[in-house]
Design a protein around this motif. Structure first.
Motif, PDB file in Angstrom:
ATOM      1  N   ALA A 149       0.804  -1.213   0.000  1.00  0.00           N
ATOM      2  CA  ALA A 149       0.000   0.000   0.000  1.00  0.00           C
ATOM      3  C   ALA A 149       0.841   1.269   0.000  1.00  0.00           C
ATOM      4  CB  ALA A 149      -0.919   0.010   1.219  1.00  0.00           C
ATOM      5  N   PRO A 150       0.342   2.322  -0.656  1.00  0.00           N
ATOM      6  CA  PRO A 150       0.994   3.636  -0.516  1.00  0.00           C
ATOM      7  C   PRO A 150       0.980   4.028   0.956  1.00  0.00           C
ATOM      8  CG  PRO A 150      -1.183   3.847  -1.524  1.00  0.00           C
ATOM      9  CD  PRO A 150      -0.882   2.390  -1.469  1.00  0.00           C
ATOM     10  N   CYS A 151       2.080   4.613   1.421  1.00  0.00           N
ATOM     11  CA  CYS A 151       2.202   4.871   2.860  1.00  0.00           C
ATOM     12  C   CYS A 151       3.105   6.070   3.107  1.00  0.00           C
ATOM     13  CB  CYS A 151       2.741   3.631   3.570  1.00  0.00           C
ATOM     14  SG  CYS A 151       4.424   3.192   3.069  1.00  0.00           S
ATOM     15  N   SER A 152       3.367   6.328   4.371  1.00  0.00           N
ATOM     16  CA  SER A 152       4.213   7.460   4.745  1.00  0.00           C
ATOM     17  C   SER A 152       5.653   7.260   4.310  1.00  0.00           C
ATOM     18  CB  SER A 152       4.166   7.667   6.261  1.00  0.00           C
ATOM     19  OG  SER A 152       4.741   6.548   6.926  1.00  0.00           O
ATOM     20  N   GLY A 153       6.057   6.010   4.077  1.00  0.00           N
ATOM     21  CA  GLY A 153       7.437   5.736   3.682  1.00  0.00           C
ATOM     22  C   GLY A 153       8.435   5.917   4.808  1.00  0.00           C
ATOM     23  N   SER A 154       7.965   5.969   6.053  1.00  0.00           N
ATOM     24  CA  SER A 154       8.873   6.217   7.172  1.00  0.00           C
ATOM     25  C   SER A 154       9.921   5.123   7.331  1.00  0.00           C
ATOM     26  CB  SER A 154       8.082   6.384   8.475  1.00  0.00           C
ATOM     27  OG  SER A 154       7.139   5.335   8.640  1.00  0.00           O
ATOM     28  N   GLY A 155       9.651   3.927   6.837  1.00  0.00           N
ATOM     29  CA  GLY A 155      10.631   2.860   6.909  1.00  0.00           C
ATOM     30  C   GLY A 155      11.760   2.990   5.912  1.00  0.00           C
ATOM     31  N   THR A 156      11.625   3.912   4.954  1.00  0.00           N
ATOM     32  CA  THR A 156      12.643   4.061   3.900  1.00  0.00           C
ATOM     33  C   THR A 156      13.384   5.391   3.995  1.00  0.00           C
ATOM     34  OG1 THR A 156      11.111   5.061   2.288  1.00  0.00           O
ATOM     35  CG2 THR A 156      11.225   2.652   2.347  1.00  0.00           C
ATOM     36  N   TRP A 157      13.325   6.035   5.147  1.00  0.00           N
ATOM     37  CA  TRP A 157      13.973   7.345   5.278  1.00  0.00           C
ATOM     38  C   TRP A 157      15.478   7.272   5.079  1.00  0.00           C
ATOM     39  CZ3 TRP A 157      10.996   9.502  10.153  1.00  0.00           C
ATOM     40  CH2 TRP A 157       9.737   9.941   9.743  1.00  0.00           C
ATOM     41  N   GLU A 213      -0.912   2.886  10.245  1.00  0.00           N
ATOM     42  CA  GLU A 213      -0.848   2.428   8.864  1.00  0.00           C
ATOM     43  C   GLU A 213      -0.756   0.907   8.764  1.00  0.00           C
ATOM     44  OE1 GLU A 213       1.649   5.005   6.174  1.00  0.00           O
ATOM     45  OE2 GLU A 213       2.553   5.518   8.096  1.00  0.00           O
ATOM     46  N   ASN A 214      -0.497   0.252   9.876  1.00  0.00           N
ATOM     47  CA  ASN A 214      -0.196  -1.176   9.864  1.00  0.00           C
ATOM     48  C   ASN A 214      -1.231  -1.973  10.649  1.00  0.00           C
ATOM     49  OD1 ASN A 214       2.100  -0.549   8.338  1.00  0.00           O
ATOM     50  ND2 ASN A 214       3.332  -0.196  10.167  1.00  0.00           N
ATOM     51  N   GLU A 215      -0.950  -2.235  11.925  1.00  0.00           N
ATOM     52  CA  GLU A 215      -1.886  -3.004  12.734  1.00  0.00           C
ATOM     53  C   GLU A 215      -3.263  -2.354  12.763  1.00  0.00           C
ATOM     54  OE1 GLU A 215       2.217  -3.466  14.712  1.00  0.00           O
ATOM     55  OE2 GLU A 215       1.080  -1.908  13.681  1.00  0.00           O
ATOM     56  N   GLY A 216      -3.292  -1.023  12.786  1.00  0.00           N
ATOM     57  CA  GLY A 216      -4.578  -0.322  12.820  1.00  0.00           C
ATOM     58  C   GLY A 216      -5.423  -0.616  11.602  1.00  0.00           C
ATOM     59  N   GLN A 217      -4.800  -0.653  10.434  1.00  0.00           N
ATOM     60  CA  GLN A 217      -5.557  -0.961   9.212  1.00  0.00           C
ATOM     61  C   GLN A 217      -6.086  -2.391   9.232  1.00  0.00           C
ATOM     62  OE1 GLN A 217      -6.664   1.079   7.258  1.00  0.00           O
ATOM     63  NE2 GLN A 217      -5.244   2.726   6.780  1.00  0.00           N
ATOM     64  N   ILE A 218      -5.272  -3.335   9.692  1.00  0.00           N
ATOM     65  CA  ILE A 218      -5.720  -4.731   9.745  1.00  0.00           C
ATOM     66  C   ILE A 218      -6.865  -4.888  10.737  1.00  0.00           C
ATOM     67  CG2 ILE A 218      -5.018  -7.097  10.272  1.00  0.00           C
ATOM     68  CD1 ILE A 218      -3.859  -5.905   7.662  1.00  0.00           C
ATOM     69  N   ARG A 219      -6.763  -4.235  11.881  1.00  0.00           N
ATOM     70  CA  ARG A 219      -7.834  -4.321  12.876  1.00  0.00           C
ATOM     71  C   ARG A 219      -9.148  -3.783  12.309  1.00  0.00           C
ATOM     72  NH1 ARG A 219      -5.663  -1.343  16.247  1.00  0.00           N
ATOM     73  NH2 ARG A 219      -6.849   0.558  15.879  1.00  0.00           N
ATOM     74  N   LEU A 246      -1.101  12.402   6.159  1.00  0.00           N
ATOM     75  CA  LEU A 246      -1.210  11.114   6.828  1.00  0.00           C
ATOM     76  C   LEU A 246      -2.663  10.675   6.928  1.00  0.00           C
ATOM     77  CD1 LEU A 246       0.225   8.803   8.224  1.00  0.00           C
ATOM     78  CD2 LEU A 246       0.124  10.103  10.363  1.00  0.00           C
ATOM     79  N   GLU A 247      -3.543  11.603   7.251  1.00  0.00           N
ATOM     80  CA  GLU A 247      -4.963  11.261   7.326  1.00  0.00           C
ATOM     81  C   GLU A 247      -5.481  10.785   5.967  1.00  0.00           C
ATOM     82  OE1 GLU A 247      -6.771  11.036  10.091  1.00  0.00           O
ATOM     83  OE2 GLU A 247      -4.892  11.506  11.110  1.00  0.00           O
ATOM     84  N   GLU A 248      -5.059  11.448   4.900  1.00  0.00           N
ATOM     85  CA  GLU A 248      -5.472  11.026   3.559  1.00  0.00           C
ATOM     86  C   GLU A 248      -4.923   9.648   3.216  1.00  0.00           C
ATOM     87  OE1 GLU A 248      -4.425  13.964   0.678  1.00  0.00           O
ATOM     88  OE2 GLU A 248      -5.624  15.548   1.607  1.00  0.00           O
ATOM     89  N   LEU A 249      -3.670   9.384   3.610  1.00  0.00           N
ATOM     90  CA  LEU A 249      -3.072   8.080   3.352  1.00  0.00           C
ATOM     91  C   LEU A 249      -3.833   6.976   4.069  1.00  0.00           C
ATOM     92  CD1 LEU A 249       0.771   8.747   3.525  1.00  0.00           C
ATOM     93  CD2 LEU A 249      -0.471   7.738   1.600  1.00  0.00           C
TER      94      LEU A 249
END
Length: 440
Positions: free
Chosen positions: A322-330, A380-386, A345-348
Motif C-alpha cells: 500500500a501507498p504509505c508514509s514511507g517512514s521505513g525508507t527514510w 498504517e499497519n496493525e490499525g488498518q488490519i484491525r 497522513l490522514e489522507e493516506l
C-alpha cells in the motif's frame, strides 16, 4: 568540474529536489540526464554533497536559525545556506576555503553576502550536533511526528531513529529464473563487485560500496535486480506458487512483480496493477530483461476500478503493497520525511483502507490477501488490519511465522501475528507484513 562548479551544481540540484515532488534519487537522475557533460566522478561528488545536506537537514536548519545575523533568510536562499553550513559542519572545510569557493566565477556560486560571511564566522569550529538540539532535530524527523514515532518504537526509539539517519546498504535480488546466489556472486566478482548473502532472504545479496550496478553485464542479463532485502521478504511471504493466479495490486515499477514471477517459476498468471499508468507500462523493460512472461500489466482508474468487480473471487493471492508514509525508507529517501504533513497522513490512512477493502474482493475462497507497507506507524499497519477485520468476518489472520516456515523455511523474526522489519534490528528498510486468508 572545479570544486566551485560542483558546489553550484549541488545548490541547483537541492533546489530542484525541494521544488518538485519526485524523490531525491529520481530528481537527481533527471538533473544529470539533462547535464550529460557532468562526468561520473563529479556526479558522485555532487551526490555526496546533496545527500549530506538531506540527511542532516534539521540540524543544519537549527544552526542556521541560531547563527543567522538578520531576519529569517528568504526561502530561495535556504539550499545555498544549507550547503554552506554542511561544508563547515559535515565536510570539515574552514571558513576561508568556503569563501574562496563562493567567488562568483563562471559556473561557480555567487559571492557570499555580508550575512553569509557572518554565518561562516559563527559556524566555524562548531560540530553538527549540539546538546541543546531537541530530539526531533537530533534524530532528523518532523516535530509533529514525535509522539506517533515514540508510540510505535517504544524503548527502541533512539536506536531506530539513529539507524534511519544512516545510509542504507545496497541489496540485490538474484533472479531465480536465470541464476542462483553462488553463480551471481561469481559473476559479480568477475566484474570486481564483492557481494555476500543476506541473512533473511534466500534470494538476497548485499554488495560492498556503491558500484554502478546498471552498467554490469550480470545486471543487463537479468540475473540480478536491485531490491532491498525487506522488499524481497514481502514477495516471499506472499507465498505465490507455480500455476496460481496472483494480483500485485499496487505494483508500481514492478519490483515485487518480478520477484513473484520468479517464485512462481514463470508458471501461472500475474496481474500487475497500478493507478499510475506510466509506471506500470515502463515495467516492460524490466520484465523482458528478467525473462518474465507470465505477467499482465493493467492500469486502473482508481482502487475501485470496474475491473476489480469483474474479477471478484478469482485470485489465489493478492498482494497489497500500500501507498504509505514511507517512514521505513527514510535511509534511502531522507527528503521524503519533510514532504509529509499531518493532513497527508490522514489522507493516506483513508486511501489504504479503501485499497485494502477493494483488493479483498479479488481473493478467492481459501486464497490469501497480503498487506504490506514500508511504514513504521501502527495506524498504517496493525490499525488498518484491525479495522479491516471488524468489517470482513470471512477473513482471518495467518501468523507470519507459519507462512515463513512454509514459504522460506526455518524461523523468521516475526513478532506475534505480523512481521515488522527495521533498520536497527534486521538491517533492512522498515516494513510491516500481515497475511490474511479468506475462509473456504
Amino acid at each position: 568540474m572545479t570544486p566551485g562548479a560542483r558546489l553550484q551544481a549541488a545548490i541547483e540540484l537541492l533546489a530542484s529536489i525541494h521544488a518538485g515532488t519526485a524523490p531525491a534519487d529520481r530528481a537527481a537522475h533527471e538533473f544529470f540526464r539533462a547535464r550529460r557533460y557532468i562526468g561520473g566522478g563529479d556526479r558522485r561528488e555532487v551526490l555526496g554533497l546533496i545527500y549530506a545536506v538531506l540527511r542532516a537537514r534539521a540540524r543544519l536548519d537549527w544552526w542556521i536559525a541560531r547563527a543567522w545575523p538578520a531576519e529569517a533568510p528568504r526561502s530561495e536562499e535556504t539550499d545555498r545556506l544549507r550547503l554552506v553550513a554542511a561544508l563547515l559542519l559535515i565536510e570539515g572545510w574552514n571558513a576561508d576555503r568556503v569563501a574562496g569557493s563562493f567567488d562568483g566565477g563562471q559556473y561557480r556560486p555567487a559571492l557570499l553576502s555580508r550575512e553569509e560571511r557572518a554565518l561562516l564566522k559563527a559556524l566555524a569550529g562548531q560540530t553538527l550536533d549540539h546538546p541543546e538540539q531537541p530530539d526531533w532535530v537530533r534524530f532528523e524527523y518532523p516535530e509533529w511526528l514525535d509522539a506517533p514515532l515514540r508510540a510505535a518504537l517504544g524503548d527502541r526509539f533512539e536506536s531506530e531513529m539513529r539507524a534511519l539517519m544512516e545510509e542504507a546498504a545496497t541489496d540485490i535480488r538474484v533472479n531465480a529464473l536465470k541464476a542462483d546466489r553462488t553463480a551471481a556472486i561469481r559473476a559479480l566478482k568477475a566484474e570486481k563487485v564483492e557481494a555476500r548473502p543476506t541473512s533473511l532472504s534466500p534470494w538476497g545479496l548485499r554488495v560492498e560500496g556503491r558500484p554502478p550496478l546498471a552498467s554490469l553485464e550480470v545486471f543487463k542479463s537479468g540475473a540480478i535486480e536491485v531490491q532491498d532485502e525487506g522488499s524481497q521478504l514481502v514477495a516471499l511471504l506472499t507465498d505465490a506458487r507455480p500455476g496460481q493466479r496472483v494480483v500485485d495490486f499496487c505494483a508500481g515499477a514492478g519490483g515485487k512483480t518480478l520477484a513473484l514471477a520468479a517464485q512462481m517459476q514463470n508458471k501461472g498468471h500475474i496481474v500487475a496493477c497500478d493507478v499510475l499508468e506510466g509506471r506500470i507500462l515502463r515495467a516492460s523493460t524490466r520484465l523482458r530483461r528478467a525473462g518474465v512472461h507470465n505477467v499482465e500489466r493493467r492500469a486502473l482508474s482508481t482502487e475501485r476500478d470496474p475491473w476489480v468487480k469483474r474479477h471478484a473471487a478469482a485470485f489465489d493471492r493478492v498482494l497489497v503493497d500500500a501507498p504509505c508514509s514511507g517512514s521505513g525508507t527514510w535511509r534511502r529517501n531522507p527528503d521524503q520525511k519533510w514532504r509529509l504533513a499531518p493532513g497527508d497522513l490522514e489522507e493516506l490512512l483513508a486511501l489504504q483502507e479503501s485499497i485494502l477493502k477493494s483488493a479483498a474482493r479479488l481473493v478467492k475462497q481459501g486464497g490469501r490477501l497480503v498487506y504490506a507497507t514500508c511504514a513504521l506507524l501502527p495506524a498504517e499497519n496493525e490499525g488498518q488490519i484491525r479495522r479491516f477485520l471488524e468489517t470482513h468476518d470471512k477473513f482471518h489472520v495467518v501468523p507470519v511465522a507459519d507462512v515463513w516456515r512454509t514459504a522460506i523455511g526455518g524461523e523468521g523474526p516475526a513478532e506475534g501475528e505480523f512481521l515488522r522489519l527495521s533498520p536497527a534490528r534486521q538491517g533492512t528498510d522498515g516494513f510491516f507484513v500481515a497475511v490474511l486468508e479468506r475462509e473456504k
